[in-house]
Write a protein that holds these residues in place. Structure first.
Motif, PDB file in Angstrom:
ATOM      1  N   MET A 249       3.864  65.473 -79.857  1.00  0.00           N
ATOM      2  CA  MET A 249       2.841  65.739 -78.859  1.00  0.00           C
ATOM      3  C   MET A 249       1.530  66.202 -79.486  1.00  0.00           C
ATOM      4  N   THR A 250       1.610  66.841 -80.631  1.00  0.00           N
ATOM      5  CA  THR A 250       0.378  67.363 -81.234  1.00  0.00           C
ATOM      6  C   THR A 250      -0.238  66.391 -82.221  1.00  0.00           C
ATOM      7  N   SER A 251       0.459  65.287 -82.504  1.00  0.00           N
ATOM      8  CA  SER A 251      -0.113  64.390 -83.509  1.00  0.00           C
ATOM      9  C   SER A 251      -0.418  62.992 -82.984  1.00  0.00           C
ATOM     10  N   ASN A 252       0.304  62.553 -81.950  1.00  0.00           N
ATOM     11  CA  ASN A 252       0.079  61.193 -81.449  1.00  0.00           C
ATOM     12  C   ASN A 252      -1.356  61.039 -80.931  1.00  0.00           C
ATOM     13  N   PRO A 253      -2.105  60.016 -81.396  1.00  0.00           N
ATOM     14  CA  PRO A 253      -3.529  59.872 -81.016  1.00  0.00           C
ATOM     15  C   PRO A 253      -3.721  59.704 -79.508  1.00  0.00           C
ATOM     16  N   LEU A 254      -2.810  58.938 -78.898  1.00  0.00           N
ATOM     17  CA  LEU A 254      -2.959  58.728 -77.469  1.00  0.00           C
ATOM     18  C   LEU A 254      -2.809  60.055 -76.719  1.00  0.00           C
ATOM     19  N   ILE A 255      -1.835  60.826 -77.141  1.00  0.00           N
ATOM     20  CA  ILE A 255      -1.614  62.131 -76.500  1.00  0.00           C
ATOM     21  C   ILE A 255      -2.819  63.032 -76.751  1.00  0.00           C
ATOM     22  N   ARG A 256      -3.353  62.969 -77.999  1.00  0.00           N
ATOM     23  CA  ARG A 256      -4.527  63.817 -78.297  1.00  0.00           C
ATOM     24  C   ARG A 256      -5.701  63.452 -77.404  1.00  0.00           C
ATOM     25  N   PHE A 257      -5.823  62.128 -77.196  1.00  0.00           N
ATOM     26  CA  PHE A 257      -6.903  61.676 -76.325  1.00  0.00           C
ATOM     27  C   PHE A 257      -6.688  62.196 -74.897  1.00  0.00           C
ATOM     28  N   MET A 258      -5.442  62.096 -74.452  1.00  0.00           N
ATOM     29  CA  MET A 258      -5.137  62.569 -73.097  1.00  0.00           C
ATOM     30  C   MET A 258      -5.369  64.070 -72.978  1.00  0.00           C
ATOM     31  N   GLU A 259      -5.201  64.745 -74.114  1.00  0.00           N
ATOM     32  CA  GLU A 259      -5.397  66.187 -74.111  1.00  0.00           C
ATOM     33  C   GLU A 259      -6.846  66.521 -73.705  1.00  0.00           C
ATOM     34  N   ILE A 260      -7.770  65.706 -74.234  1.00  0.00           N
ATOM     35  CA  ILE A 260      -9.186  65.928 -73.894  1.00  0.00           C
ATOM     36  C   ILE A 260      -9.402  65.704 -72.404  1.00  0.00           C
ATOM     37  N   ILE A 261      -8.794  64.621 -71.911  1.00  0.00           N
ATOM     38  CA  ILE A 261      -8.915  64.334 -70.483  1.00  0.00           C
ATOM     39  C   ILE A 261      -8.343  65.500 -69.672  1.00  0.00           C
ATOM     40  N   LEU A 262      -7.221  66.006 -70.169  1.00  0.00           N
ATOM     41  CA  LEU A 262      -6.562  67.094 -69.462  1.00  0.00           C
ATOM     42  C   LEU A 262      -7.464  68.322 -69.395  1.00  0.00           C
ATOM     43  N   VAL A 263      -8.083  68.641 -70.551  1.00  0.00           N
ATOM     44  CA  VAL A 263      -8.974  69.791 -70.575  1.00  0.00           C
ATOM     45  C   VAL A 263     -10.122  69.583 -69.578  1.00  0.00           C
ATOM     46  N   LEU A 264     -10.665  68.367 -69.608  1.00  0.00           N
ATOM     47  CA  LEU A 264     -11.748  68.063 -68.660  1.00  0.00           C
ATOM     48  C   LEU A 264     -11.260  68.204 -67.219  1.00  0.00           C
ATOM     49  N   GLY A 265     -10.043  67.736 -66.984  1.00  0.00           N
ATOM     50  CA  GLY A 265      -9.454  67.835 -65.645  1.00  0.00           C
ATOM     51  C   GLY A 265      -9.377  69.281 -65.205  1.00  0.00           C
TER      52      GLY A 265
END
Lengths: 647, 250, 227
Positions: free
Chosen positions: C53-69
């Protein structure tokens, strides 16, 4: 010698008069309209529709209402429906038929040409309202539904459940709101018209009071339209709103406008009976209930007595012991006889001791048979909200126990006398809706008030007011600085100060209740010479007592509801006296006016066409003198006068 | 019966208000609430005091004038009625009754229990109408059949009396139910379709501009509405607004 | 203001934003809960899941979206709160609301959840990223950060567990209104389907609450050797 007045009816065949009028009336060109000011007093169906239509045409309109919003005018409370000769039900309706029914229903005391015009434009009203988004009841096929109403044999009443008045008023209110947002109408909420200003014999403006600040303001205009409603509250207990008042029309009357047929008032047969001394108003149950409800009282006096004492329930009375008196007396119309007839029949039974509540002033309206025939669901879908309203007020469930009803004052056919143009005898002063003496003669048919209010506002005044204003395009802005305006303002202020300084001991309501009782007992459902004379004397005493002893608390410069009421009750007292004079003058029984001296052997109204086929139009005389009578003779060319029979 | 009333008295919008206690006696259970208030006022006038100001007119539940917050609820404890239709049989002998005006910054108090609801008129003026001129030549009323269910939902929404109970009871003083009722009434009809986009946008903007709060879908408005206007109308307004603003090229 | 953003600045626009971000955050809760179930399996599975979860690029990208959310949801909520307070600036002396408590306490529950979120990030995300973390070996023999240890040691504190449990209950209350409210805000209301959406909303908030509560309870029982 009585003066005769003319009504300016256009020449020509009855059915062509309005068309001819429209094509030959004077017009005002659009660029001149914006220089002409019109004041509309009242924002009910007639006022709002007139203000909206005239604003739309480009005139400068100022509209006044005493409520906090034009949407609250009392037209909103009309329940049953609006008539129109659409013949959507293919049951033989036509403009001619509606004309005939209205004249006959009004007991041949209305003006043929006006009534014909009303019937003619009735169809346009429905089109206009549907275009505005008024959600009339519809059938499953998506087309408009109709119901039948008292006094007619066709289904021509359009309705929106039990809230037709509300829906039509909101339609007009929305049209008005559109003009307000465009700036063509300026709305003055919580403003009361205090007096009319007459300049060189023409109505040229009003003086108004801001009910929140007490500020008195002058407003000039080229024409003034009074659409301020009826005077039913002269009875204190009525189905009118608490604020409904006669002051605008009465002020016009005192300034010289003739008052037509003041004694013609309508007593509605189906209202909830009075429950106690504290009662402030009466609630109407729509006439449409008579479509499915049957009216009765017990046949035996002892049954009536035991029911009113609560010893037995109405359902204990077996069929043979019930007197469905309307069906008995009027087999062809039965429970759907016109309002005046149904009301008097109820009074007759109750006076004979058959009343079914403690005061002896109630009859039953029973839905038992309809519920059996159609099922509870159907009755609920037709009258659900009315039944609910009844239950809230009385705590009785009308699905199980028959409703108790009794007549109450509901509408006033009388009002300012107007000619074919809806113009009073004062130039530039128009009256519309219930405020004028109207097209209903001595009795109005159900669902015709909404029709008349909208006809006047949407379709008549735009032509007739323009016709009048065409001569005024050169006049220019009217100044409010003239002597006449100042004098009127001073008079208004003096009266307010009088009330506030008069250190009396009795509240305004005390006088209003007393007035109401006198009028109801002597100039209500039935009248006689002796009572009317006595009422006139009693009213003199009340008037005197009122001005000496009325107590108004508070100040002028803030919201003061007692002060508002004081001014209105002062006018009601004077109007009450005029009603009695009119009733006394009319030595016949017709429509809502029933003189005990003039009845047939079986108690039906006895009209006298020979002598009384006229509109009585009264001119205000000095404070202490009797009013002066003028007559407009009614000429019936297209209809044969018959004794009205609903048997 | 006898009651103890705790009534909000306030001289004007500029003055501070407070609760004043009054006792009323010999109240009949068949009296309407406003008749009880009349009785109180008559006794105040007799004593030479200023009567309690309150808005009222038709006294049959349709004009929408009456506006009292009684014992914590707009129009009192019963559902589906206005204050004028409330009867004293809904109260017990000896009960204390709190009577307050509508409270919302968009409804400033004028005096005692009277508030200024002219903001509602302004919302309607922003587009709560169908732009049709008066004319004797509108097309025949039966030219466009309207499905009964649409006509019925339009009617249900149009029964709003503009009393303001929705705003009064809403914790955010939101006017969504009032605004939505008009939008929904007109958009349910074919005649109202033409202006439906501009109408919803300008009415919502006007509502915002006037300072009404937002909707948090608590639903108090619909519960307290004396005419039973449903939350469905708010959903419909939301849909109409979404549609209109996405479609709009402005 | 740009004409394109009018939809977001109006009262209704803000409602759309609240409901869309809210529903998005709901989907995050499902993923988060699903991943956490690894806690029940074994230390290694959980740690490997954390690593993924902390290394997969797609998940990292989603993390940004999540923070924005999260940020949008929070900022919008604050703006709405201020507006609503201004609109209703005087309170009744006596008030009786008929609506549900959960619907009336969204701002309150939301604020508490925000506070919890900060504490939560501090104790897990921050520790994992920047704290002194113990390493453990995964199945392939690689050294990876031992998230499992961070979790277990946190739940050793009864105070922390209690705090966690109460925050999750408040989250449940928040969701109980929030979920169905989001549909209403989007105009999705229908005589036939709305009762169904309400039911789903109730089930969802209930299962999310129960799901997250199960972790502290599990570790608590484990500590006392009852599991």
């Amino acid at each position: 010698m009585v003066d005769v007045i003319k009504s300016n009816i256009p020449e020509g065949e009855l059915s062509k008069k309005w068309t001819n009028y429209k094509s030959s009336a004077n017009l005002v060109n659009p660029s001149n309209r914006r220089n002409l000011d019109i004041i509309v007093v009242g924002s009910g169906l007639a006022g709002a529709s007139a203000a909206a239509s005239l604003g739309e045409m480009g005139y400068n309109v100022k509209c006044f209402c005493f409520q906090d919003s034009p949407r609250r005018a009392h037209s909103i409370a009309a329940q049953g429906g609006i008539n129109a000769a659409k013949n959507y039900q293919n049951d033989g309706d036509s403009v001619g038929r509606l004309f005939y029914d209205t004249i006959k229903g009004g007991d041949y005391r209305s003006r043929e040409a006006n009534v014909y015009r009303l019937a003619e434009v009735s169809v346009n009203i429905i089109d206009q309202c549907v275009a505005q988004g008024v959600p009339f009841a519809r059938e499953y096929g998506g087309l408009l539904d109709n119901r039948s109403f008292g006094g007619v044999q066709v289904q021509r009443t359009f309705y929106a459940k039990g809230q037709t008045g509300q829906q039509l008023l909101l339609g007009a209110y929305q049209a008005l709101s559109r003009q307000i947002s465009k700036g063509s109408v300026k709305m003055y909420n919580r403003h009361e018209m205090m007096d009319i200003v007459i300049l060189d014999g023409k109505a040229r403006g009003i003086v108004a009071r801001n009910l929140l600040t007490g500020e008195i303001s002058r407003h000039s205009s080229h024409a003034v339209i009074l659409a301020s409603g009826g005077y039913g509250n002269v009875f204190y207990l009525s189905t009118n709103a608490m604020g409904s008042n006669c002051s605008a029309t009465w002020k016009a009357h005192k300034r010289g406008a003739l008052f037509g047929n003041p004694c013609f008032v309508q007593i509605h047969p189906t209202c909830i009976p009075v429950s106690g001394e504290y009662q402030s108003k009466l609630t109407l149950m729509s006439e449409s209930l008579r479509n499915d409800g049957r009216i009765w009282v017990p046949k035996k006096l002892e049954d009536a007595k035991r029911i009113s004492l609560g010893e037995i329930s109405p359902s204990d009375i077996i069929e043979e012991n019930r007197d469905y008196y309307l069906e008995r007396r009027y087999p062809s119309f039965g429970n759907l006889t016109p309002r005046d007839v149904a009301s008097r029949a109820a009074k007759e039974r109750c006076d004979a001791g058959f009343g079914v509540n403690l005061s002896g002033q109630a009859v039953f309206l029973d839905f038992k048979d309809s519920i059996k025939r159609y099922g509870k669901e159907v009755i609920e879908s037709r009258y659900g909200n009315l039944f609910q309203m009844y239950e809230k007020i009385t705590a009785d469930n009308p699905y199980k126990i028959p409703m108790k009803i009794y007549p109450a004052i509901h509408y006033t056919m009388g009002g300012l006398w107007v000619d074919y143009d809806l113009q009073t005898n004062i130039s530039g002063l128009f009256a519309a809706g219930e405020a004028n003496f109207s097209d209903h003669g001595a009795n109005r048919l159900g669902a015709s008030a909404l029709m008349q209010g909208l006809a006047d506002g949407y379709f008549v005044l735009p032509y007739t007011v323009s016709n009048y204003l065409a001569n005024d395009i050169q006049t220019g802005k009217i100044s409010v600085e003239s002597k006449e305006f100042s004098e009127t303002e001073i008079k208004v202020k003096d009266r307010i100060n009088y009330f506030l300084k008069n250190n009396g001991s009795k509240s305004v309501d005390y006088f209003h209740r007393k007035l109401g009782k006198i009028i109801w007992e002597n100039c209500g459902m039935s009248r006689n010479k002796e009572d009317l004379n006595s009422a006139i004397e009693q009213l003199k005493t009340i008037k005197d007592d009122f001005w000496r002893n009325v107590k108004v608390t508070g100040r002028n410069n803030h919201l003061n509801q007692e002060l508002e009421k004081a001014g209105r009750v002062a006018d009601f007292i004077e109007l009450g006296s005029l009603m009695c004079h009119d009733a006394l003058n009319r030595n016949e029984s017709c429509g809502g006016h029933f003189r005990e001296e003039y009845q047939t052997e079986d108690g039906e109204a006895l009209r006298n066409d020979e002598t009384f086929s006229y509109v009585s139009a009264w001119k205000y005389n000095d404070e202490n003198l009797s009013p002066k009578l003028f007559k407009e003779n009614l000429i019936f060319k297209n209809i044969e006068l018959k004794q009205r029979s609903y048997k | 019966m006898n009651l103890k009333l705790k009534v909000w008295r306030q001289e004007s919008s500029k003055h501070k208000g407070k609760i004043v206690e009054y006792k009323v006696h010999d109240i009949s259970p068949d009296m309407s609430f406003l008749e009880m208030m009349d009785q109180l006022n008559q006794s105040l006038i007799e004593k030479g005091q200023d009567p309690v100001a309150f808005d009222h007119d038709c006294r049959e539940g349709i004009c929408g004038s009456c506006s009292m917050y009684i014992n914590g609820q707009p129009h009192g404890p019963e559902n589906m009625i206005t204050t004028c239709q409330l009867h004293m049989r809904s109260f017990n002998d000896g009960e204390t009754v709190y009577i307050e005006p509508w409270r919302a910054s968009t409804f400033p108090i004028i005096k005692d229990l009277v508030v200024d609801r002219s903001a509602f008129d302004k919302i309607i003026q922003a587009g709560g109408y169908i732009s049709v001129n008066t004319s004797g030549n509108s097309q025949d009323a039966n030219a466009i059949p309207i499905p009964k269910e649409n006509a019925d939902s339009a009617f249900d929404a149009a029964t709003c009396i503009g009393c303001g109970a929705c705003v009064a009871t809403c914790k955010n003083s939101s006017a969504m139910l009032f605004t939505a009722a008009k939008i929904s009434h007109l958009s349910n009809l074919p005649q109202g379709q033409v202006e439906s986009s501009s109408r919803v946008i300008s009415m919502v903007n006007k509502m915002d501009e006037l300072g009404f709060g937002n909707c948090t879908n608590t639903g108090d408005c619909a519960v307290q509405c004396p005419k039973g206007i449903s939350l469905d109308n708010i959903a419909k307004m939301n849909r109409e607004y979404l549609k209109a603003s996405l479609k709009s090229e402005k | 203001m740009s004409k394109n953003t009018i939809i977001f600045s109006s009262s209704l626009g803000k409602k759309f934003v609240m409901s869309l971000t809210g529903l998005f955050l709901c989907s995050f809760l499902i993923v988060h809960l699903g991943g956490n179930i690894a806690l029940f399996t074994s230390k290694d599975t959980f740690n490997e899941y954390t690593k993924f979860m902390t290394s997969n690029p797609l998940i990292r990208f989603m993390e940004i979206i999540l923070v924005l959310g999260f940020l949008t949801h929070i900022v919008d909520a604050i703006l709405l709160y201020i507006r609503n307070k201004n609109a209703s600036n005087t309170k009744y002396i006596f008030d009786k609301k008929k609506s549900s408590i959960s619907s009336r306490s969204m701002a309150l529950t939301g604020s508490f959840i925000l506070f919890f979120l900060i504490v939560h990030l501090r104790s897990f995300w921050y520790e994992y990223k920047f704290g002194e973390v113990i390493y453990s070996e995964d199945s392939n023999g690689n050294q990876i950060k031992d998230m499992y240890h961070i979790v277990t040691s946190s739940f050793e504190s009864p105070m922390y567990s209690l705090f966690y449990v109460s925050a999750v209950i408040l989250l449940g209350i928040h969701l109980n209104h929030g979920f169905q409210s989001a549909f209403l805000s989007l105009g999705l209301r229908h005589k036939k389907y709305t009762p169904f959406i309400s039911l789903i909303g109730k089930l969802f908030s209930f299962s999310i609450t129960l799901g997250f509560i199960s972790f502290p309870i599990y570790f608590c029982l484990k500590n006392f050797n009852l599991w």
